[in-house]
Design an enzyme around this catalytic site. Structure first.
Site, mmCIF file in Angstrom:
data_model
loop_
_atom_site.group_PDB
_atom_site.id
_atom_site.type_symbol
_atom_site.label_atom_id
_atom_site.label_comp_id
_atom_site.label_asym_id
_atom_site.label_seq_id
_atom_site.Cartn_x
_atom_site.Cartn_y
_atom_site.Cartn_z
ATOM 1 N N ASP A 21 -4.554 -8.528 13.537
ATOM 2 C CA ASP A 21 -5.839 -7.460 12.864
ATOM 3 C C ASP A 21 -6.555 -8.288 12.014
ATOM 4 O O ASP A 21 -7.229 -8.306 11.174
ATOM 5 C CB ASP A 21 -5.993 -5.883 12.956
ATOM 6 N N THR B 209 0.239 -1.508 -0.116
ATOM 7 C CA THR B 209 0.178 0.078 0.116
ATOM 8 C C THR B 209 1.161 1.377 -0.079
ATOM 9 O O THR B 209 0.132 2.233 -0.101
ATOM 10 C CB THR B 209 -0.846 0.096 1.206
ATOM 11 N N LYS C 47 3.717 6.077 15.094
ATOM 12 C CA LYS C 47 2.839 7.168 13.804
ATOM 13 C C LYS C 47 3.897 7.764 14.724
ATOM 14 O O LYS C 47 3.973 8.636 15.791
ATOM 15 C CB LYS C 47 1.051 6.898 14.566
ATOM 16 N N THR C 48 4.326 9.169 14.329
ATOM 17 C CA THR C 48 4.405 11.103 14.426
ATOM 18 C C THR C 48 3.818 11.374 13.730
ATOM 19 O O THR C 48 2.731 11.433 13.120
ATOM 20 C CB THR C 48 6.081 10.749 13.842
ATOM 21 N N LYS D 170 -9.759 -0.783 9.299
ATOM 22 C CA LYS D 170 -9.633 0.626 8.026
ATOM 23 C C LYS D 170 -11.422 1.530 8.151
ATOM 24 O O LYS D 170 -12.225 -0.244 8.359
ATOM 25 C CB LYS D 170 -9.674 1.042 6.977
ATOM 26 N N ARG E 198 -10.083 1.605 1.279
ATOM 27 C CA ARG E 198 -8.078 1.785 0.865
ATOM 28 C C ARG E 198 -7.845 2.984 -0.555
ATOM 29 O O ARG E 198 -9.217 2.561 -1.690
ATOM 30 C CB ARG E 198 -7.707 0.682 0.660
ATOM 31 N N GLN F 20 -7.539 -13.817 0.152
ATOM 32 C CA GLN F 20 -6.467 -13.890 1.341
ATOM 33 C C GLN F 20 -7.015 -15.499 1.655
ATOM 34 O O GLN F 20 -5.778 -16.406 1.692
ATOM 35 C CB GLN F 20 -6.804 -13.153 2.420
ATOM 36 N N HIS G 244 5.143 -3.192 9.875
ATOM 37 C CA HIS G 244 5.410 -4.375 9.622
ATOM 38 C C HIS G 244 6.217 -5.325 9.401
ATOM 39 O O HIS G 244 6.765 -6.296 9.816
ATOM 40 C CB HIS G 244 5.530 -4.012 8.071
#
Length: 407
Positions: free
Chosen positions: A192, A40, A230-231, A82, A86, A171, A48
């Site tokens: 998830d 993505t 995350k920042t 989500k 996406r 999947q 990851h």
């Protein structure tokens, strides 16, 4: 300590479809397993990295990893976690992103001599005959059970497209193909992915009349339950062009006290006995653990040289030293300094420290910006390089983000 016990002790194991059988596969056999990575973006990120660490643990114990890149599933996008659909990517974008993943995956995983496999589900998904696929695979899926799955249930109120509903089936089919082609018996993934993994296990049981298994690992979360990595500027990437080695190091050097031991267990290969020493520490004592975490992760991703440079720069900054060579730097040209000056908001935009001037104003007014340790409260502040010695200054945003400005 067995492999399964170590993964549990490191806080990595979340759920298994059959713990006794999964434990047996990990501790008593040499098995082929897979983890999927949807392309993505054009880089992997620290989320990851948990999967890569699990793969490396497994490979070190003689198991064979399959890194499955989503050249097919990436055309749809996983709805798990989500709130909205996406962004749809083109085939060219997906192919480019996969090419970037391949080199990054090799940082921790040894793909030589068949020790690990890279596969692309576009090889079997993109040319499927839709009607044959529905008859052979779709017939095994209950819509009622799919809608009860957490990955779909949370989307129903806001709208779930039929397009996205196909993701679980695709999947699951991946697992079936890999089982047939490589005797892959185990699928791993973040927690998830639980519903999708169960779908594949069930499809193999129904189609092949044999058992396959699934195991999920815990997501990388802070002690407050929010996702780590995350920042203010977005994700912490493994690509040095997107997150510099210095910023990468600083992110881990500045984790909360409550998270450092947890991160050392999940993300590094530091022996558990060594990590246990830090569990009774608190306050400034934990800085040793934070340095170890930041150094180990930066070394794994960017190499020992970059880790040492980042560590030296961080120590110089906090210890009053002068070696700032590895700090993120923005060099101003004469064109940036009409009349020999530049506004602070323009400077912060140029340095990539704020997404907009509005955000910069709020940050300055809240006392979150300083230059050479002098807090700046006026958003209209003008920087005149002639007033600074040594042809540079240190711009600080918040408590943890430092940026060197040169001219």
């Amino acid at each position: 300590m067995t492999l399964f016990e170590e993964l549990k002790a490191r806080g990595l194991v979340a759920q298994t479809t059959n713990e006794e059988k999964v434990r047996q596969l990990l501790d008593e056999t040499k098995t082929t397993f897979y983890i999927g990575f949807d392309p993505t973006a054009d880089s992997l990120h620290v989320g990851h990295f948990v999967a890569m660490v699990v793969m490396a643990h497994m490979q070190k114990h003689g198991h064979r990893p399959i890194a499955l890149f989503g050249g097919g599933t990436g055309m749809i996008g996983d709805p798990s976690g989500k709130t909205d659909m996406r962004k749809m990517l083109t085939r060219e974008e997906i192919a480019h992103n996969i090419s970037r993943f391949v080199s990054q995956m090799s940082i921790l995983i040894d793909f030589s001599d068949g020790k690990a496999i890279m596969a692309n589900n576009g090889d079997w998904l993109l040319d499927l005959n839709y009607v044959d696929f529905l008859r052979d695979v779709g017939v095994h899926f209950s819509v009622n059970r799919m809608l009860a799955a957490e990955c779909y249930k949370q989307r129903l109120e806001r709208g779930l497209s039929f397009f996205e509903m196909n993701y679980m089936v695709m999947q699951s089919y991946d697992f079936l193909v890999l089982n047939r082609k490589y005797d892959c018996q185990l699928q791993l993934g973040g927690d998830d992915q639980w519903s999708n993994i169960i779908g594949g296990v069930e499809l193999i049981r129904r189609s092949e009349q044999k058992e396959a298994y699934g195991m999920t690992f815990n997501l990388l979360l802070k002690s407050d339950g929010k996702k780590m990595g995350k920042t203010e500027n977005g994700a912490v990437w493994l690509d040095p062009e997107k997150t510099s080695p210095y910023d990468f190091y600083q992110y881990w050097r500045n984790v909360d006290d409550a998270d450092v031991v947890h991160c050392l267990k999940m993300l590094t290969f530091v022996p558990l006995e060594e990590i246990a020493v830090y569990e009774s520490m608190s306050g400034s004592e934990l800085n040793r653990a934070k340095e170890l975490l930041a150094y180990e992760l930066t070394k794994m991703i960017h190499g020992a040289d970059e880790a040492e440079k980042a560590q030296a720069a961080a120590r110089a900054l906090f210890g009053g030293g002068n070696d700032l060579s590895s700090m993120p730097t923005t060099a101003l040209a004469s064109a940036d300094l009409p009349n020999g000056e530049i506004g602070l908001l323009d400077l912060m935009l140029k340095a990539g420290l704020i997404p907009s001037k509005g955000e910069g104003r709020r940050l300055i007014q809240q006392g979150g910006v300083s230059i050479d340790d002098q807090k700046i409260s006026d958003p209209a502040y003008i920087l005149r390089p002639a007033n600074f010695k040594d042809s540079y200054c240190i711009l600080k945003k918040g408590k943890k983000v430092y940026h060197k400005i040169t001219w």
